[in-house]
Write an enzyme that holds these catalytic residues in place. Structure first.
Site, PDB file in Angstrom:
ATOM      1  N   LYS A  43       0.857  -1.184   0.000  1.00  0.00           N
ATOM      2  CA  LYS A  43       0.000   0.000   0.000  1.00  0.00           C
ATOM      3  C   LYS A  43       0.898   1.240   0.000  1.00  0.00           C
ATOM      4  O   LYS A  43       1.529   1.540  -1.008  1.00  0.00           O
ATOM      5  CB  LYS A  43      -0.953  -0.074   1.185  1.00  0.00           C
ATOM      6  CG  LYS A  43      -1.890  -1.295   1.102  1.00  0.00           C
ATOM      7  CD  LYS A  43      -2.830  -1.373   2.299  1.00  0.00           C
ATOM      8  CE  LYS A  43      -3.630  -2.659   2.297  1.00  0.00           C
ATOM      9  NZ  LYS A  43      -4.618  -2.709   1.191  1.00  0.00           N
ATOM     10  N   ARG A  47     -14.420   4.784  -1.727  1.00  0.00           N
ATOM     11  CA  ARG A  47     -13.220   5.048  -0.930  1.00  0.00           C
ATOM     12  C   ARG A  47     -12.181   5.746  -1.785  1.00  0.00           C
ATOM     13  O   ARG A  47     -11.856   5.273  -2.880  1.00  0.00           O
ATOM     14  CB  ARG A  47     -12.680   3.713  -0.406  1.00  0.00           C
ATOM     15  CG  ARG A  47     -11.539   3.842   0.551  1.00  0.00           C
ATOM     16  CD  ARG A  47     -11.142   2.488   1.127  1.00  0.00           C
ATOM     17  NE  ARG A  47     -10.478   1.651   0.141  1.00  0.00           N
ATOM     18  CZ  ARG A  47      -9.730   0.586   0.435  1.00  0.00           C
ATOM     19  NH1 ARG A  47      -9.580   0.210   1.699  1.00  0.00           N
ATOM     20  NH2 ARG A  47      -9.166  -0.125  -0.515  1.00  0.00           N
TER      21      ARG A  47
END
Lengths: 407, 407
Positions: free
Chosen positions: B220, B366
């Site tokens: 990430k 999101r």
């Protein structure tokens, strides 16, 4: 065999040109492809393409657009023919060690009332360590080791699973998969085969052996690169009943529903765990692709002939070394080991002169013959250099005494 | 905020030029770096170098010559400052899921007489699934979930370990690590923090919080590439007593002695398992290197400002969407979520127009702001496109209804 005869064998070898698919360094005879397979010439470009186009440009969209989400199953299906399994019985996931753990815990849980993992002493260490961890995890379970020639008799009512390495990492001895599997099943036990030193080098027929469970390594004969993802096999008849302890989201029946409750996938996917390592999977897929167009019978015949020629040459020219491996090629993997009190230093001296084999404690020199890229002249030259090291008593050289970590 | 003002914020941003370190595709506003970090420009060359020189030329020798054997510890030590840990308390290994499993089983075993893993409903699914698997593995253990605002009160004498995600994957809500850790420890429980949505984006001080255990994701904000290896943290005071169930050979005290008996390494290495994935580790190390020279306070300030500006713009221009995330940036990670009944189709329409965010079931859109490479004008443009999609009622378009898998 003379060098000229070895060269003639290479010239007659139908796989000789396959060697050009690999980027082997100049001046090196690489007899350690059983530990880390060589680099396929096409792998760097494949990594480049996956990194720049799929990851860089595609970003998160590549999970669908480039089927990242299906890679573990797709590559598992490509491994299936190497081991005589169905395409939907194999998945690539995690490491060999983690996969051993999954299947050992699954087996212990599937055989309530049986608490023993049976193996042999001197099995590859991670197999025994993982078995220790699996038994400790479930509690009230244990690992027991007996000499492998007594293993069938040792399978009693307490044995949940027999865990064996098909080709021994040190000796190269190959076990009778069909016979041991049948005997264990007759006594109510499951069998878990570690194929790390087998896959890509020896004949395997898991379906024909009625095998239950297996794991294997991606970075040896499959050429997937250092620490490549491993694979696991579960016979279809066990898919519905065996559960993975490592019940990560990629093994869920519907991973993208994001529900709180775990429900395993109905198929082999239940043995996936976390998000698959896409770059490493691409390298593994490229490694497997090097077998494209290679006749499997010719590959196995070559593997055996290379081992036979190594044994004959070492026994003729280097009688100081004692053969550890089976003499019968049909009972041997694609590597051969010899005992010598100075094996460690001899191995270092060989590496120093461009012959890369490896040492296995306490006194084994191990030479591997990856049949895709090793030839008969390589074997001849390696033994010739070995002879000179023995003549020189190179083990007296303190440079060759410092112990290094080599996997 | 106008586009001109957003541009001025970018011009004043001390990190603005860091964006050039990433190979972001033309015409894309990438608001999903919280799911998969973008490609650093230097990573393809690094992969090339590791593949051709270290693997291709070095072959098995690179375990020593290029310190492959130390890579997991070396990169763990580089992650330590991101999470406020000591360099010898972090190691890179396996996946986040596998690391959760290791630490949950270790914690259950370390707290005999306590059989509950306590977590919150709606935690990231793999965390709950893995907890289910860990409890099932050890037997006689269970997972219990309670709303997170009642979690401290729910820690009773049966709780062995509290497992929480520091920044919630959907809402972006950040938990009080210090407070929950202290409360749990006062009641005799351990705490395991999942830092996947935190590391590289929010302030973390595991030492200051007296944290016990943590795991986190490499792909990430750390930019390690799809499915990059994960990391785990164990406070030094627990090294001698916590054991990994996945007791593979790389966690052994002396992996190259090849002894039959398992003896865990004395330090954090005991939580390693199988042979480390060298290609994937190289990409992760390169991803982490993108933070070199980046001021951590400036990074966090920018992360918060990006989220604040997104909330302000969406609330001003797209009132049809309802904020799910905390309004207070200090209680939020680096992503922001909004609720809309057509969130799935809206997300697909955004992707179609070059704005890559993601959807989280059942109705959340999101948007993530990786502060290394996202700017204020990106946020402005993304919200502008979102406004047009709402005006167009793009969810009526059947193209945007087909469900895809996106991690």
């Amino acid at each position: 065999m003379t060098l000229i005869e070895a060269g003639a064998s290479d010239a007659a070898d139908p796989l000789h040109s396959v060697r050009d698919r690999f980027a082997l360094p100049e001046g090196v005879i690489y007899l350690d492809g059983n530990s880390l397979g060589a680099l396929p010439r096409t792998t760097p470009a494949r990594l480049q393409q996956v990194a720049t186009q799929q990851w860089g440009d595609g970003l998160i969209r590549s999970w669908n657009a480039h089927d990242w989400i299906g890679a573990a199953r797709r590559i598992g299906a490509k491994i299936a023919p190497f081991i005589g399994a169905q395409p939907d019985e194999v998945v690539v996931a995690d490491s060999t060690s983690a996969n051993l753990y999954k299947l050992l815990v699954a087996a212990l849980k599937a055989r309530p009332g049986r608490a023993t993992i049976l193996s042999e002493p001197g099995n590859f260490p991670t197999d025994l360590y993982i078995a220790d961890g699996a038994a400790w995890s479930v509690g009230d379970a244990r690992i027991r080791t007996v000499p492998v020639d007594t293993i069938v008799d040792a399978i009693d009512d307490d044995v949940a699973v027999v865990m064996l390495t098909h080709v021994h990492y040190k000796s190269g001895a190959m076990l009778d998969m069909a016979g041991i599997t049948a005997a264990a099943q007759a006594r109510g036990a499951l069998v878990l085969w570690d194929l790390s030193h087998s896959v890509g080098a020896v004949p395997l027929d898991l379906t024909g052996c009625n095998a239950d469970l297996a794991v294997g390594c991606g970075y040896k004969y499959l050429n997937g690169g250092p620490g490549a993802p491993a694979f696991l096999y579960v016979a279809k008849r066990h898919h519905a009943t065996l559960r993975s302890p490592l019940s990560g989201w990629l093994g869920h029946a519907a991973p993208f529903d994001f529900s709180d409750d775990y429900a395993p996938a109905a198929d082999i996917s239940r043995f996936q765990c976390g998000t698959p390592p896409i770059l490493a999977l691409a390298a593994l897929e490229e490694g497997i692709a090097q077998f494209d167009g290679v006749d499997r019978d010719a590959l196995i015949a070559k593997s055996r002939a290379l081992g036979d020629s190594c044994i004959a040459l070492v026994e003729a020219r280097c009688p100081e070394l004692t053969l550890i491996s089976p003499r019968d090629a049909a009972r041997r993997g694609s590597h051969v080991s010899f005992r010598h009190p100075h094996a460690y230093a001899i191995c270092q001296a060989l590496i120093d002169r461009g012959v890369i084999g490896d040492f296995r404690a306490p006194d084994a020199l191990r030479l591997g013959f990856a049949p895709l890229y090793i030839g008969f002249a390589d074997v001849w030259r390696a033994v010739d250099i070995l002879r000179r090291i023995l003549d020189d008593r190179s083990w007296d050289d303190p440079r060759y005494h410092a112990r290094n970590a080599v996997t």
